[in-house]
Enzyme design. Structure first.
Site, PDB file in Angstrom:
ATOM      1  N   GLU A   4       0.811  -1.223   0.000  1.00  0.00           N
ATOM      2  CA  GLU A   4       0.000   0.000   0.000  1.00  0.00           C
ATOM      3  C   GLU A   4       0.850   1.282   0.000  1.00  0.00           C
ATOM      4  O   GLU A   4       0.331   2.353   0.332  1.00  0.00           O
ATOM      5  CB  GLU A   4      -0.920   0.014   1.220  1.00  0.00           C
ATOM      6  CG  GLU A   4      -2.052  -0.981   1.144  1.00  0.00           C
ATOM      7  CD  GLU A   4      -3.181  -0.595   2.084  1.00  0.00           C
ATOM      8  OE1 GLU A   4      -4.224  -0.149   1.592  1.00  0.00           O
ATOM      9  OE2 GLU A   4      -3.003  -0.734   3.308  1.00  0.00           O
ATOM     10  N   HIS A  44      -0.666   5.888   7.456  1.00  0.00           N
ATOM     11  CA  HIS A  44      -1.828   5.111   7.026  1.00  0.00           C
ATOM     12  C   HIS A  44      -2.108   4.077   8.106  1.00  0.00           C
ATOM     13  O   HIS A  44      -1.202   3.370   8.554  1.00  0.00           O
ATOM     14  CB  HIS A  44      -1.574   4.418   5.685  1.00  0.00           C
ATOM     15  CG  HIS A  44      -2.645   3.419   5.373  1.00  0.00           C
ATOM     16  ND1 HIS A  44      -3.965   3.796   5.210  1.00  0.00           N
ATOM     17  CD2 HIS A  44      -2.619   2.066   5.270  1.00  0.00           C
ATOM     18  CE1 HIS A  44      -4.692   2.705   5.001  1.00  0.00           C
ATOM     19  NE2 HIS A  44      -3.903   1.653   5.023  1.00  0.00           N
ATOM     20  N   HIS A  63      -5.214   1.461  10.363  1.00  0.00           N
ATOM     21  CA  HIS A  63      -6.513   0.792  10.476  1.00  0.00           C
ATOM     22  C   HIS A  63      -6.968   0.918  11.930  1.00  0.00           C
ATOM     23  O   HIS A  63      -7.475  -0.035  12.510  1.00  0.00           O
ATOM     24  CB  HIS A  63      -6.403  -0.683  10.080  1.00  0.00           C
ATOM     25  CG  HIS A  63      -5.633  -0.943   8.816  1.00  0.00           C
ATOM     26  ND1 HIS A  63      -4.821  -2.041   8.636  1.00  0.00           N
ATOM     27  CD2 HIS A  63      -5.562  -0.228   7.655  1.00  0.00           C
ATOM     28  CE1 HIS A  63      -4.273  -1.994   7.419  1.00  0.00           C
ATOM     29  NE2 HIS A  63      -4.690  -0.909   6.819  1.00  0.00           N
ATOM     30  N   HIS A 101     -11.860   0.155   5.870  1.00  0.00           N
ATOM     31  CA  HIS A 101     -10.418  -0.047   5.821  1.00  0.00           C
ATOM     32  C   HIS A 101      -9.698   0.713   6.947  1.00  0.00           C
ATOM     33  O   HIS A 101      -9.100   0.109   7.818  1.00  0.00           O
ATOM     34  CB  HIS A 101      -9.939   0.420   4.425  1.00  0.00           C
ATOM     35  CG  HIS A 101      -8.482   0.245   4.156  1.00  0.00           C
ATOM     36  ND1 HIS A 101      -7.920   0.427   2.915  1.00  0.00           N
ATOM     37  CD2 HIS A 101      -7.448  -0.064   4.960  1.00  0.00           C
ATOM     38  CE1 HIS A 101      -6.626   0.211   2.971  1.00  0.00           C
ATOM     39  NE2 HIS A 101      -6.313  -0.082   4.208  1.00  0.00           N
TER      40      HIS A 101
HETATM   41 ZN    ZN Z   1      -4.369  -0.315   4.820  1.00  0.00          ZN
END
Ligand code: ZN
Length: 252
Positions: free
Chosen positions: A77, A96, A98, A166
């Site tokens: 990612e 980034h 979750h 996500h």
């Molecule tokens: Zn992710």
């Protein structure tokens, strides 16, 4: 300007802090724009952030190609980071994640908005990107520049954008700032879920959010960073010259 070696050390610390503060777990990542080459960024090889070491930090072109040493497989990612650096010259670091309390806001109509002063800088408007709108049924991972650019378009000028089903991505002008915002983003989500269960919620106003964001000084980041470094056993390197001389409006 922060030196490459110092920034690399800071990125390792950021990995450990974000894991300790429950923003990332075995997954999620933090990057920094290269201090000398704005068209490159630094990111760990694909491993749990808590385990990241200096030798894991890799250099990438904005379109996600590895430059130089390749100690392991890169994050699939990584395109999230490159696409943001490409679209936002003001962004120097990105997280980034979750983080668990944020995800419910990505799959419901319930708006994410700051309710506590420390969380003001997450912003009054937090868009929610849905990968399905353009790419149909996927495994929800951002695995190409096309996907990364589509996400960056939704992020626009904002500090945070949610990602449906996500997680979210947070951006900042430094590693310390983006870690700070990410930690308080997760805390805001946790407190907001509790407040919503109790009844009607009074959110921060646009004016309050603007005043808090404007008043947030380097000292604020330093104070959090010092504490978080201590928690994960990483060295604290003071950077803000005003440390100890005064408090910003957001310090309590
Ligand atoms: Zn992710």
């Amino acid at each position: 300007m922060i030196a490459l070696q110092e920034l690399t050390e800071e990125l390792v610390t950021a990995n450990h802090v974000l894991a300790h503060e429950r923003v990332v777990d075995s997954f999620g990542h933090v990057s920094a724009r290269h201090p000398e080459k704005p068209d490159r960024y630094l990111l760990s090889r694909a491993r749990a952030p808590q385990l990241a070491e200096i030798g894991d930090i890799m250099e990438f072109t904005l379109d996600g190609k590895v430059v130089g040493a390749e100690p392991g497989k890169p994050y699939s990612e990584r395109f999230i980071h490159g696409a943001i650096y490409e679209a936002r010259p003001d962004v120097m670091a990105a997280v980034h994640n979750h983080s668990p309390n944020v995800v419910p806001f990505t799959v419901t109509k319930q708006k994410m908005r700051p309710i506590m002063h420390m969380c003001g800088p997450i912003g009054s408007e937090i868009p929610n990107w849905d990968i399905r709108n353009k790419f149909g049924d996927t495994n929800l991972l951002v695995t190409s520049m096309e996907m990364g650019r589509d996400f960056a378009k939704t992020l626009g000028p904002h500090t945070v954008a949610l990602m449906r089903g996500h997680g979210s991505t947070v951006v900042g002008r430094s590693v310390r700032e983006v870690v700070f915002t990410s930690v308080y983003m997760e805390l805001n989500a946790e407190m907001l879920i509790k407040a919503l269960a109790m009844g009607e919620v009074t959110y921060l106003s646009d004016g309050e959010i603007a005043a808090i964001t404007k008043g947030r000084a380097g000292f604020t980041f330093e104070r959090g960073w010092e504490n978080w470094c201590h928690r994960v056993g990483r060295p604290f390197i003071p950077r803000d010259k005003t440390m100890g001389e005064g408090f910003s409006k957001t310090d309590t």
